[in-house]
Write a protein that holds these residues in place. Structure first.
Motif, PDB file in Angstrom:
ATOM      1  N   PHE A 162      -6.416  17.777  69.666  1.00 54.01           N
ATOM      2  CA  PHE A 162      -5.373  17.759  70.705  1.00 54.01           C
ATOM      3  C   PHE A 162      -5.692  16.729  71.767  1.00 54.01           C
ATOM      4  N   ALA A 187     -14.111  26.927  80.214  1.00 48.57           N
ATOM      5  CA  ALA A 187     -14.404  25.487  80.151  1.00 48.57           C
ATOM      6  C   ALA A 187     -13.588  24.694  81.168  1.00 48.57           C
ATOM      7  N   LEU A 188     -12.493  25.256  81.642  1.00 51.06           N
ATOM      8  CA  LEU A 188     -11.573  24.493  82.491  1.00 51.06           C
ATOM      9  C   LEU A 188     -11.572  25.016  83.927  1.00 51.06           C
ATOM     10  N   PHE A 206     -13.080  16.583  76.979  1.00 46.57           N
ATOM     11  CA  PHE A 206     -13.039  17.839  76.220  1.00 46.57           C
ATOM     12  C   PHE A 206     -14.172  17.921  75.195  1.00 46.57           C
TER      13      PHE A 206
HETATM   14  S1  SF4 Z   1     -10.472  24.390  76.927  1.00 47.95           S
HETATM   15 FE1  SF4 Z   1     -10.811  26.566  76.576  1.00 47.95          FE
HETATM   16  S2  SF4 Z   1      -8.830  27.334  75.906  1.00 47.95           S
HETATM   17 FE2  SF4 Z   1      -8.771  25.121  75.676  1.00 47.95          FE
HETATM   18  S3  SF4 Z   1      -9.358  24.768  73.574  1.00 47.95           S
HETATM   19 FE3  SF4 Z   1     -11.202  24.607  74.832  1.00 47.95          FE
HETATM   20  S4  SF4 Z   1     -12.085  26.653  74.771  1.00 47.95           S
HETATM   21 FE4  SF4 Z   1      -9.980  26.863  74.077  1.00 47.95          FE
END
Ligand code: SF4
Ligand code: SF4
Ligand code: SF4
Ligand code: FES
Length: 931
Positions: A162, A187-188, A206
């Motif tokens: 993504f 994570a965010l 990411f």
């Molecule tokens: S940021 Fe969090 S919710 Fe998004 S894909 Fe990664 S682990 Fe999953």
């Protein structure tokens, strides 16, 4: 169930279950909703859609965007409908000129800092921001793009699945909340305030962050800020089909979303009872293997395995296989051939393979890959409780107060259940982890295990017995439950056994490696919980005392009365998608479907009259016995469906010797796997996207698998088995897997009420499903055990024969990693390899230093059985004396070193304990360190 694509209904805020309901009116319409519902949800239930941006029904509402304002009679101002709870007699207005003006004003601000490129945007037509702009009637934006804005913000394309495009982010925080609430990874964050606020992944990208690519944030994002690359590259879907994930035993429901026959997205299904709209990186994104160029789509044959393959028609392939099998039987007898069914195939396919063996081969030489994972679960739970299956639903964990996780690593191997478990732990449930390794759960965000008992590999039974000893000798056992629900004589015998000093934590401390005081406290915590639940995995079963370990777990649960209600129970976490189903369907050589022994004449006669044949009453060969007999020359033909035994089974040299001794090996698989190197016939397999059927997950939940695209080879696996059966002169007359399920239901009491119409109606159901439980059985053993009274088995701890010594001073144990699945045949053919391109050996710094090994060094692993090489990763997750690896890559040849010791009751291999020595070898490669 092919449907024109529509995004799933979003009621704006979470459903509430409450006994009392509240009556109110929304825009003059009366509606009754459960107490605690939001005004927004009440409006939806009345058929009125209040515009919204930051709210979604999978997350707690935060009330940040101010689009969903309403007017409530008698209240000042314009409250946000997503965060305002309903009250009796409330009169709500959602559409007034003032509200329209306010909403347009807010929307205008959002749009003024958003690219107006809808026509070329990847989510054009599937974007909540676009829809909401229409709903509030925004027709012009008074601000131009000259002022300060975020339109040029750089994209983050580091994740293979993504893309994050911050220029399209409206900072609604849905992604942040999804990562916290649903996934539990944290994570965010939103960095900064006001105009400068932005979504941040720990300040980096990411790929390098803590993100585990579950996709929850992508699903939650209302704009194109977080979008699947498949949608960016191929466009939005045009239709969808609801089906079930073919990876692990959680059994997540998905909507396969397609353009033509191409899957462009796997969206976790909100109505999927096992996952409730969540997923992990495998099911959500790793579906590309289905169209991988390595797929073999034409049947192939060869006379000898040193010859090249010859592509042939299906007819020629099955005729070739059938004539060889018949020749073998003529020369070497009826029992000289057999089959291995696959826990990755559907129930119906597994049922047909065992039928082919019993009715077509005329013997019971059928076994399944569950032999090498959860066969001790089948045995142990049947002995103690009377049913070879777990006792609960996944959502039962929401009510657990103390959770024991033993020999399982749910955040890696059962990730969606792992997230649910983490949620309960964040709510305050106690946690006891019994594992040689410091698994992630022990120290996850906002979670800290109450106890980690770092058991020596192979000593689970010692720890479980010691816990039971503490509970009984402290008088913490549930006498009422035991008296009422369990066999008195067996319990009295067991009591004598367990209270002996040999089972005290102090006596067993050396063997178990666990501090007696810690163990005593952990045992008390479990025993005094209102609801205590035990979850276990292959770290319990894959031992020479695997079945004893399962029975010791059952003993603990019965001892504390933790059986027969929500929040408690004994819960095996199944490895592959259909391990439960393949066992249910009669894949073991001694059992007909429904776990009924082949020696039972009454059961046999049921099948004999349905199939019109005479059944052999003698149990057939288990997989290891097949291999032994092959080496000895008595077993010469094997049909192996969807299982790569050359890679997955222990003691590779022996397995390869056995396979190489066969006169005819028929392999049915998606890819030319390691086993196919020894095959004479290759029948192309079909992926789960190419067939109809059902899978049964770890909760006993039967879910539909639906054909999403035609089989690439022209035949689904069930059709290939029927063709093979026909060629063998054992005709099978089915037009659709639904007819196979009808036969299963006719012959299997626990499946009596199961049919595809009911599954379509309910979405899924848990067996037993019959007259007593027409919609299935969520919780087992409620008033009495399936066997009547619960049985306390004597579970004496017997150390494994695999011992460390000066030559092999370390214990190797094995496990799984999130991004890869089993032998990796599927996941290695997807971008998941970006996270795990090779198996590595985790070794503690102390052991590494003693051997002069540094992070990334190439090391040899030598056991009594063989030698292989991996790269070393210095890790604090393992303690001195223990090393650990995964087995997802064939190059690792992890099973070259594993022994052929196995569980005393079921022959499940002892994968988890191998004495080894590690040495540094030349050649140094750069691999990521893992902590
Ligand atoms: S940021 Fe969090 S919710 Fe998004 S894909 Fe990664 S682990 Fe999953
Ligand atoms: S990325 Fe999407 S979900 Fe996250 S804050 Fe931005 S718009 Fe909202
Ligand atoms: S948790 Fe298991 S069933 Fe669910 S998506 Fe992941 S691999 Fe598939
Ligand atoms: S949807 Fe209610 S405040 Fe955003």
């Amino acid at each position: 169930m092919l449907q024109i694509y529509q995004p799933e209904q979003d009621h704006g805020t979470r459903a509430v279950t409450a006994e009392r309901s509240v009556s109110l009116t929304v825009d003059g319409l009366s509606v009754d909703v459960p107490t605690g519902s939001s005004v927004m949800r009440a409006a939806r239930l009345a058929g009125i859609k209040v515009p919204k941006l930051c709210a979604t029904d999978t997350l707690e509402a935060t009330g940040s965007c101010r689009i969903c304002l309403v007017e409530i009679a008698g209240r000042k101002g314009y409250p946000a409908s997503c965060t305002t709870p309903v009250e009796e007699g409330m009169q709500v207005l959602t559409q007034t000129p003032t509200l329209a003006k306010l909403r347009r004003g807010v929307m205008e601000l959002y749009i003024s800092d958003h690219p107006l490129d809808c026509l070329t945007c990847p989510t054009n037509g599937d974007c909540e921001l676009q829809d909401t702009a229409g709903e509030v009637g925004l027709r012009e934006v008074r601000y131009d793009d000259e002022g300060a804005n975020h339109l040029q913000a750089e994209k983050d394309t580091s994740n293979p699945y993504f893309t994050f495009d911050p220029s399209k982010c409206i900072v609604c925080s849905r992604c942040v909340h999804a990562c916290e609430e649903t996934q539990g990874t944290f994570a965010l964050t939103i960095d900064n305030r006001g105009f400068d606020s932005k979504v941040s992944v720990g300040g980096g990208e990411f790929f390098d962050s803590d993100c585990v690519s579950c996709g929850a944030c992508v699903s939650a994002c209302p704009t194109a800020a977080l979008t699947e690359n498949s949608i960016i590259e191929q466009g939005t879907p045009e239709h969808s089909v609801v089906t079930t994930c073919a990876y692990c035993g959680v059994g997540c429901g998905f909507r396969a979303e397609l353009r033509g026959n191409t899957v462009v997205r796997m969206s976790p299904w909100k109505e999927g009872r096992a996952n409730e709209g969540h997923a992990c990186v495998k099911g959500r994104f790793a579906f590309g293997y289905a169209n991988h160029p390595d797929r073999i789509t034409t049947p192939m044959v060869r006379d000898r395995i040193d010859q090249p393959w010859r592509e042939v028609s299906w007819d020629e392939a099955v005729t070739f296989a059938a004539s060889r099998f018949r020749d073998i039987q003529e020369q070497y007898g009826r029992n000289s051939i057999g089959a291995i069914s696959s826990s990755r195939c559907t129930n119906e396919e597994v049922y047909l393979v065992q039928k082919l063996v019993r009715a077509g081969f005329g013997n019971n030489n059928i076994d399944t890959c569950a032999r090498v994972c959860h066969s001790p679960t089948g045995f142990g739970l049947k002995q103690t409780m009377g049913e070879s299956a777990g006792t609960q639903t996944f959502d039962s964990v929401d009510e657990a107060d103390v959770i024991v996780v033993i020999g399982a690593n749910p955040t890696e191997a059962h990730p969606v259940f792992g997230s649910r478990l983490k949620k309960r732990l964040r709510q305050g449930a106690g946690l006891i982890v019994i594992d040689p390794r410091r698994i992630e759960l022990i120290d996850a965000p906002h979670i800290h295990a109450d106890f980690h008992l770092p058991v020596n590999p192979g000593a689970n039974v010692a720890v479980l017995n010691a816990m039971a000893h503490v509970i009984v000798t402290s008088g913490l056992h549930d006498e009422g439950f035991i008296e009422q629900r369990c066999e008195t004589v067996a319990f009295t015998e067991w009591l004598k056994f367990i209270t002996s000093v040999e089972n005290s934590p102090e006596h067993l401390a050396d063997a178990s490696g666990v501090d007696p005081q810690e163990l005593r406290q952990a045992a008390r915590l479990y025993a005094t919980a209102e609801n205590g639940a035990i979850y276990y995995g292959l770290g319990v079963t894959e031992h020479s005392q695997g079945s004893t370990g399962v029975m010791a777990i059952a003993n603990l649960a019965m001892l504390t009365g933790n059986v027969g209600r929500i929040g408690v129970g004994v819960n095996p976490l199944r490895g592959q998608n259909n391990v439960q189903g393949s066992c249910d369907m009669g894949s073991f050589p001694h059992e007909l479907p429904g776990y009924r022994h082949i020696s039972n004449a009454e059961t046999r006669s049921l099948f004999e009259s349905e199939w019109g044949i005479k059944l052999d009453s003698e149990p057939g060969l288990r997989i290891p016995n097949m291999f032994d007999a092959a080496v000895e020359g008595q077993f010469r033909g094997l049909y192996c469906q969807g299982e790569d035994v050359a890679q997955s089974d222990p003691n590779t040299q022996h397995v390869e010797h056995a396979l190489g001794s066969l006169d005819c090996l028929v392999v049915q698989d998606l890819f030319l796997n390691e086993t196919a190197k020894f095959a004479h016939v290759f029948l192309p397999g079909a992926s789960f996207l190419e067939k109809d059927g059902t899978f049964t997950n770890a909760e006993r939940r039967i879910s539909r698998v639906r054909r999403v695209m035609p089989p690439l080879s022209g035949k689904a696996d069930w059709e290939a088995t029927i063709a093979f059966a026909d060629a063998l002169g054992c005709p099978m007359d089915y037009n659709h897997p639904a007819e196979v399920m009808e036969e299963i239901a006719r012959l299997t009491p626990t499946f009596e009420g199961v049919n595809y119409a009911l599954l379509d109606e309910l979405g899924s159901l848990q067996w037993p499903c019959n007259n007593d439980a027409p919609e299935g059985t969520p919780i087992m053993h409620v008033d009495e055990f399936v066997r009547g009274k619960g049985y306390f088995a004597i579970t004496e701890y017997v150390p494994t024969d695999e011992r460390v010594n000066r030559r092999f001073p370390l214990l190797l144990t094995t496990g799984r990693i999130l991004s890869q699945y089993n032998v990796g045949a599927q996941t290695r053919r997807t971008d998941n390899s970006a996270w795990h391109a090779e198996d590595v050996l985790e070794i503690h710094a102390h052991d590494a230093e003693e051997r002069g090994i540094k992070n990334g060094d190439r090391v040899s692993i030598t056991s009594r059985m063989g030698r292989t090489e991996l790269h070393a990763a210095i890790s604090e997750r393992v303690r001195p004396g223990v090393v650990y690896t995964t087995f997802h890559h064939p190059d690792s040849r992890a099973n070259v070193v594993t022994t052929d010791l196995s569980d005393w009751a079921t022959n499940c291999p002892e994968y988890k304990v191998t004495a080894v020595e590690i040495r540094k070898v030349q050649e140094r490669s750069q691999i990521r360190g893992r902590g």
